[in-house]
Design an enzyme around this catalytic site. Structure first.
Site, PDB file in Angstrom:
ATOM      1  N   GLY A 153      13.469 -19.156   2.160  1.00  0.00           N
ATOM      2  CA  GLY A 153      13.031 -20.545   2.061  1.00  0.00           C
ATOM      3  C   GLY A 153      14.102 -21.396   1.416  1.00  0.00           C
ATOM      4  O   GLY A 153      15.290 -21.065   1.417  1.00  0.00           O
ATOM      5  N   GLY A 154      13.658 -22.495   0.796  1.00  0.00           N
ATOM      6  CA  GLY A 154      14.593 -23.411   0.139  1.00  0.00           C
ATOM      7  C   GLY A 154      15.383 -22.710  -0.949  1.00  0.00           C
ATOM      8  O   GLY A 154      16.454 -23.169  -1.352  1.00  0.00           O
ATOM      9  N   GLY A 193      49.540 -29.876  15.537  1.00  0.00           N
ATOM     10  CA  GLY A 193      48.686 -30.281  14.424  1.00  0.00           C
ATOM     11  C   GLY A 193      48.517 -29.145  13.435  1.00  0.00           C
ATOM     12  O   GLY A 193      48.435 -29.361  12.220  1.00  0.00           O
ATOM     13  N   ALA A 194      48.496 -27.922  13.961  1.00  0.00           N
ATOM     14  CA  ALA A 194      48.303 -26.776  13.072  1.00  0.00           C
ATOM     15  C   ALA A 194      49.485 -26.638  12.114  1.00  0.00           C
ATOM     16  O   ALA A 194      49.323 -26.248  10.956  1.00  0.00           O
ATOM     17  CB  ALA A 194      48.101 -25.513  13.890  1.00  0.00           C
TER      18      ALA A 194
HETATM   19  C1  HXC Z   1       4.141 -15.662  -5.616  1.00  0.00           C
HETATM   20  C2  HXC Z   1       4.970 -13.763  -4.631  1.00  0.00           C
HETATM   21  C3  HXC Z   1       5.865 -14.540  -3.869  1.00  0.00           C
HETATM   22  C4  HXC Z   1       5.852 -15.949  -4.049  1.00  0.00           C
HETATM   23  C5  HXC Z   1       6.161 -12.480  -3.368  1.00  0.00           C
HETATM   24  N1  HXC Z   1       5.180 -12.502  -4.268  1.00  0.00           N
HETATM   25  N2  HXC Z   1       6.601 -13.708  -3.088  1.00  0.00           N
HETATM   26  N3  HXC Z   1       4.112 -14.324  -5.487  1.00  0.00           N
HETATM   27  N4  HXC Z   1       4.971 -16.459  -4.941  1.00  0.00           N
HETATM   28  N5  HXC Z   1       6.713 -16.751  -3.410  1.00  0.00           N
HETATM   29  C6  HXC Z   1       4.447 -11.378  -4.821  1.00  0.00           C
HETATM   30  C7  HXC Z   1       3.545 -10.720  -3.806  1.00  0.00           C
HETATM   31  O1  HXC Z   1       2.310 -11.380  -3.754  1.00  0.00           O
HETATM   32  C8  HXC Z   1       3.409  -9.313  -4.380  1.00  0.00           C
HETATM   33  O2  HXC Z   1       2.488  -9.356  -5.442  1.00  0.00           O
HETATM   34  C9  HXC Z   1       4.781  -9.076  -4.996  1.00  0.00           C
HETATM   35  O3  HXC Z   1       5.363 -10.352  -5.168  1.00  0.00           O
HETATM   36  C10 HXC Z   1       5.677  -8.275  -4.095  1.00  0.00           C
HETATM   37  O4  HXC Z   1       5.672  -8.884  -2.816  1.00  0.00           O
HETATM   38  P1  HXC Z   1       5.427  -8.050  -1.473  1.00  0.00           P
HETATM   39  O5  HXC Z   1       5.111  -9.019  -0.427  1.00  0.00           O
HETATM   40  O6  HXC Z   1       4.461  -6.946  -1.729  1.00  0.00           O
HETATM   41  O7  HXC Z   1       6.879  -7.402  -1.276  1.00  0.00           O
HETATM   42  P2  HXC Z   1       7.633  -7.118   0.070  1.00  0.00           P
HETATM   43  O8  HXC Z   1       6.766  -6.454   1.052  1.00  0.00           O
HETATM   44  O9  HXC Z   1       8.905  -6.440  -0.331  1.00  0.00           O
HETATM   45  O10 HXC Z   1       7.999  -8.563   0.669  1.00  0.00           O
HETATM   46  C11 HXC Z   1       8.855  -9.412  -0.025  1.00  0.00           C
HETATM   47  C12 HXC Z   1       8.850 -10.825   0.610  1.00  0.00           C
HETATM   48  C13 HXC Z   1       7.413 -11.335   0.710  1.00  0.00           C
HETATM   49  C14 HXC Z   1       9.457 -10.738   2.007  1.00  0.00           C
HETATM   50  C15 HXC Z   1       9.734 -11.696  -0.250  1.00  0.00           C
HETATM   51  O11 HXC Z   1       6.795 -11.151  -0.534  1.00  0.00           O
HETATM   52  C16 HXC Z   1       7.369 -12.764   1.097  1.00  0.00           C
HETATM   53  O12 HXC Z   1       7.496 -13.093   2.281  1.00  0.00           O
HETATM   54  N6  HXC Z   1       7.180 -13.624   0.105  1.00  0.00           N
HETATM   55  C17 HXC Z   1       7.145 -15.049   0.358  1.00  0.00           C
HETATM   56  C18 HXC Z   1       8.507 -15.563   0.677  1.00  0.00           C
HETATM   57  C19 HXC Z   1       8.518 -17.061   0.842  1.00  0.00           C
HETATM   58  O13 HXC Z   1       8.279 -17.553   1.914  1.00  0.00           O
HETATM   59  N7  HXC Z   1       8.630 -17.740  -0.302  1.00  0.00           N
HETATM   60  C20 HXC Z   1       8.564 -19.132  -0.388  1.00  0.00           C
HETATM   61  C21 HXC Z   1       9.873 -19.612   0.042  1.00  0.00           C
HETATM   62  S1  HXC Z   1       9.908 -21.342   0.020  1.00  0.00           S
HETATM   63  P3  HXC Z   1       1.526  -8.107  -5.804  1.00  0.00           P
HETATM   64  O14 HXC Z   1       0.645  -8.647  -6.863  1.00  0.00           O
HETATM   65  O15 HXC Z   1       0.856  -7.729  -4.540  1.00  0.00           O
HETATM   66  O16 HXC Z   1       2.484  -7.048  -6.284  1.00  0.00           O
HETATM   67  C22 HXC Z   1      10.673 -21.657  -1.354  1.00  0.00           C
HETATM   68  C23 HXC Z   1      10.822 -23.113  -1.596  1.00  0.00           C
HETATM   69  C24 HXC Z   1      11.925 -23.367  -2.551  1.00  0.00           C
HETATM   70  O17 HXC Z   1      11.075 -20.848  -2.067  1.00  0.00           O
HETATM   71  C25 HXC Z   1      12.241 -24.787  -2.419  1.00  0.00           C
HETATM   72  C26 HXC Z   1      13.458 -25.114  -3.143  1.00  0.00           C
HETATM   73  C27 HXC Z   1      13.871 -26.509  -2.786  1.00  0.00           C
END
Ligand code: HXC
Length: 518
Positions: A173-174, A408-409
């Site tokens: 993500g971001g 140019g290079a």
């Molecule tokens: C809260 C999260 C989390 C999140 C993971 N967890 N990502 N909790 N917020 N963003 C938690 C899960 O619920 C889980 O909790 C534990 O972390 C481990 O995650 P799993 O999914 O079991 O691990 P895995 O199978 O290895 O997968 C990892 C992952 C997946 C691919 C990263 O967790 C995932 O897709 N997470 C979301 C990624 C995402 O889209 N994030 C937001 C991005 S947007 P438990 O309690 O079950 O152990 C962003 C915006 C930023 O970041 C903007 C900046 C400008």
């Protein structure tokens, strides 16, 4: 006495509680994925017993959570602190995937921001060890705002302290913009990935199937997108390589890079340089053989090796002092400048310039890559970045023209008129507006069309062009280069030229900033 005794016991209990937070089961989960824990990464990075953690006891924000739950934990999923790496002060934060997936809540973010600000204040590099699911979903806008302050700090520190991101798990993500804003991105093969939108979204929106690895694995980012500068097969090697990498850099923009002892094993007069460039101008060779005969033994550290490979970039040492090398690579696409190599070169030059690292350019470039793909993708705009970066850089800049320097290079690759401080050429250099084939085709179109044996005529004219026009002596005699040198003396010449440039100082007129063609 009694009060302090109680307090002391409470203190000891607290210390014990934090130790128990990390169970072998949690560590096992990381290990089973081929990853280390945040603590293990920190101990690998820092010199023995030098890391001092701060904010270890902070807990996640106490805000009402309407959706899901926020785990109560010490540290809120990130370790932050400072210590010594090879004896030098370094700040770092390491996200802990075992706590809520290393997700970034507001307290986690504040810890990172605090250490970033300290690193900036102390003028020391900051290393981000990233292993995170991104913004903590439960904390909503607070976590987004946390990311924003981290981004702002990176931008504020850019060009002031080296900032390096090491991706050791997900960066999605971001959140990917935090590493993208830093100076260098290291990734671990097969266990780390970076993407703005993951495979599920790709499937939903585009109905395309792609794996995590194929979408944003280390190899893809090192070879195709150029996001990753360095990749390694496991975390231990990644951290070891990072420590070596840091040894080339100053701690901040007002320091010079550290100087190490040169073992003297590369001679200043080195005959091996004479026979590397083949006589046949169309024959390829490996410019890294030239680099290794000029730089101190085993000192060359290549950056972005797999991306834009027709240009080689990297740090090396000359008599123990760090230099940045930019070299056309005749072995890949004849050393042509294309979009990837231009942007790679530009970014590398800007880093070196910001951190007082002198630049050595080794030139053998037939020109910019022609073609519809490159033109439509903006080779004009991207090639201009390299031009801008070279011209803008005020660190000492030396060029050695090994062979081709066309059009140019030629100008772009740190020519004298673009601000090159010293420009040397080997006798094999070919300096001209364009290569012999193109020049002959334009200048003698009529004659070639009317000739009974156009192939023979062309051969003759090409030879004449090469002898009379495309040689280094015209440029030498008219002062467009400083000297045609014996290749064997290259190291000696460069060492002496950099010494002469030691106190180079250019006063740039004040302005908010230039407007590089991004
Ligand atoms: C809260 C999260 C989390 C999140 C993971 N967890 N990502 N909790 N917020 N963003 C938690 C899960 O619920 C889980 O909790 C534990 O972390 C481990 O995650 P799993 O999914 O079991 O691990 P895995 O199978 O290895 O997968 C990892 C992952 C997946 C691919 C990263 O967790 C995932 O897709 N997470 C979301 C990624 C995402 O889209 N994030 C937001 C991005 S947007 P438990 O309690 O079950 O152990 C962003 C915006 C930023 O970041 C903007 C900046 C400008």
């Amino acid at each position: 006495m009694e009060i302090s005794g109680k307090r002391y016991k409470a203190f000891i209990d607290r210390q014990a509680a934090i130790k128990h937070q990390y169970s072998p089961k949690q560590a096992g989960k990381q290990h089973s994925k081929g990853k280390l824990t945040a603590q293990e990464r920190i101990s690998l990075l820092f010199d023995n017993d030098t890391f001092e953690e701060i904010d270890a006891f902070v807990t996640p924000a106490d805000q009402p959570v309407e959706f899901g739950k926020v785990e109560r934990s010490f540290g809120d999923g990130v370790i932050v602190g400072h210590g010594k790496v090879n004896g030098r002060l370094v700040f770092s934060y390491a996200q802990d995937f075992t706590i809520m997936g290393g997700s970034l809540g507001i307290v986690h973010a504040k810890k990172i921001a605090k250490i970033q600000e300290m690193a900036m204040k102390m003028g020391a590099p900051i290393i981000a060890l990233i292993d995170s699911g991104g913004a903590r979903i439960q904390e909503g806008v607070a976590s987004l705002s946390g990311y924003a302050s981290i981004f702002q700090n990176i931008i504020n520190s850019s060009g002031i302290i080296p900032q390096i991101s090491v991706i050791m798990g997900p960066a999605a993500g971001g959140a990917v913009y935090s590493p993208a804003l830093t100076d260098f991105v290291f990734m671990v093969n097969h266990t780390s990935y970076m993407f703005v939108t993951g495979p599920n979204v790709v499937k939903e929106v585009l109905n395309e199937d792609v794996t995590f690895e194929a979408l944003g694995g280390a190899e893809i980012h090192a070879r195709k997108s150029g996001v990753a500068h360095m990749i390694y097969d496991d975390e231990e090697n990644t951290i070891l390589a990072l420590k070596k990498f840091l040894s080339y850099l100053p701690s901040n923009n007002v320091e010079n890079p550290p100087v190490v002892a040169d073992d003297g094993s590369v001679p200043d007069i080195n005959e091996k340089l004479i026979n590397i460039v083949p006589d046949d101008p169309n024959k390829a060779y490996d410019v890294k053989d030239v680099i290794n005969q000029i730089a101190d033994r085993n000192s060359f550290l290549e950056i972005s090796e797999l991306f834009g490979a027709s240009l080689v970039t990297g740090f090396a040492r000359l008599k123990g002092k760090t230099i940045g090398i930019i070299a056309n690579q005749p072995k890949v696409l004849a050393g042509v400048l294309d979009i990837d190599s231009s942007t790679k070169g530009a970014r590398f030059i800007r880093f070196c310039d910001a951190f007082n690292i002198p630049l050595l350019t080794l030139e053998d470039v037939p020109g910019f890559l022609p073609g519809i793909d490159q033109e439509h993708a903006g080779i004009i705009r991207h090639g201009a970045k390299l031009l801008f970066a070279y011209s803008e850089a005020t660190v000492p800049k030396i060029t050695v023209i090994l062979r081709k320097a066309y059009g140019g290079a030629y100008i772009v690759m740190n020519s004298k008129s673009l601000g090159g401080d010293f420009v040397f050429a080997w006798p094999t250099a070919e300096i001209a507006v364009m290569g012999p084939d193109g020049a002959v085709a334009i200048l003698y179109r009529k004659e070639l069309a009317e000739s009974k044996d156009p192939a023979e005529l062309k051969k003759e004219l090409v030879k004449k062009y090469r002898d009379k026009i495309a040689n280094p002596f015209i440029a030498d005699e008219s002062g467009y280069i400083d000297e045609v040198i014996d290749p064997a003396t290259t190291r000696k010449k460069i060492v002496s030229a950099f010494e002469a440039l030691n106190n180079k100082w250019i006063k740039v007129p004040s302005r908010k900033h230039g407007n590089m063609p991004l």
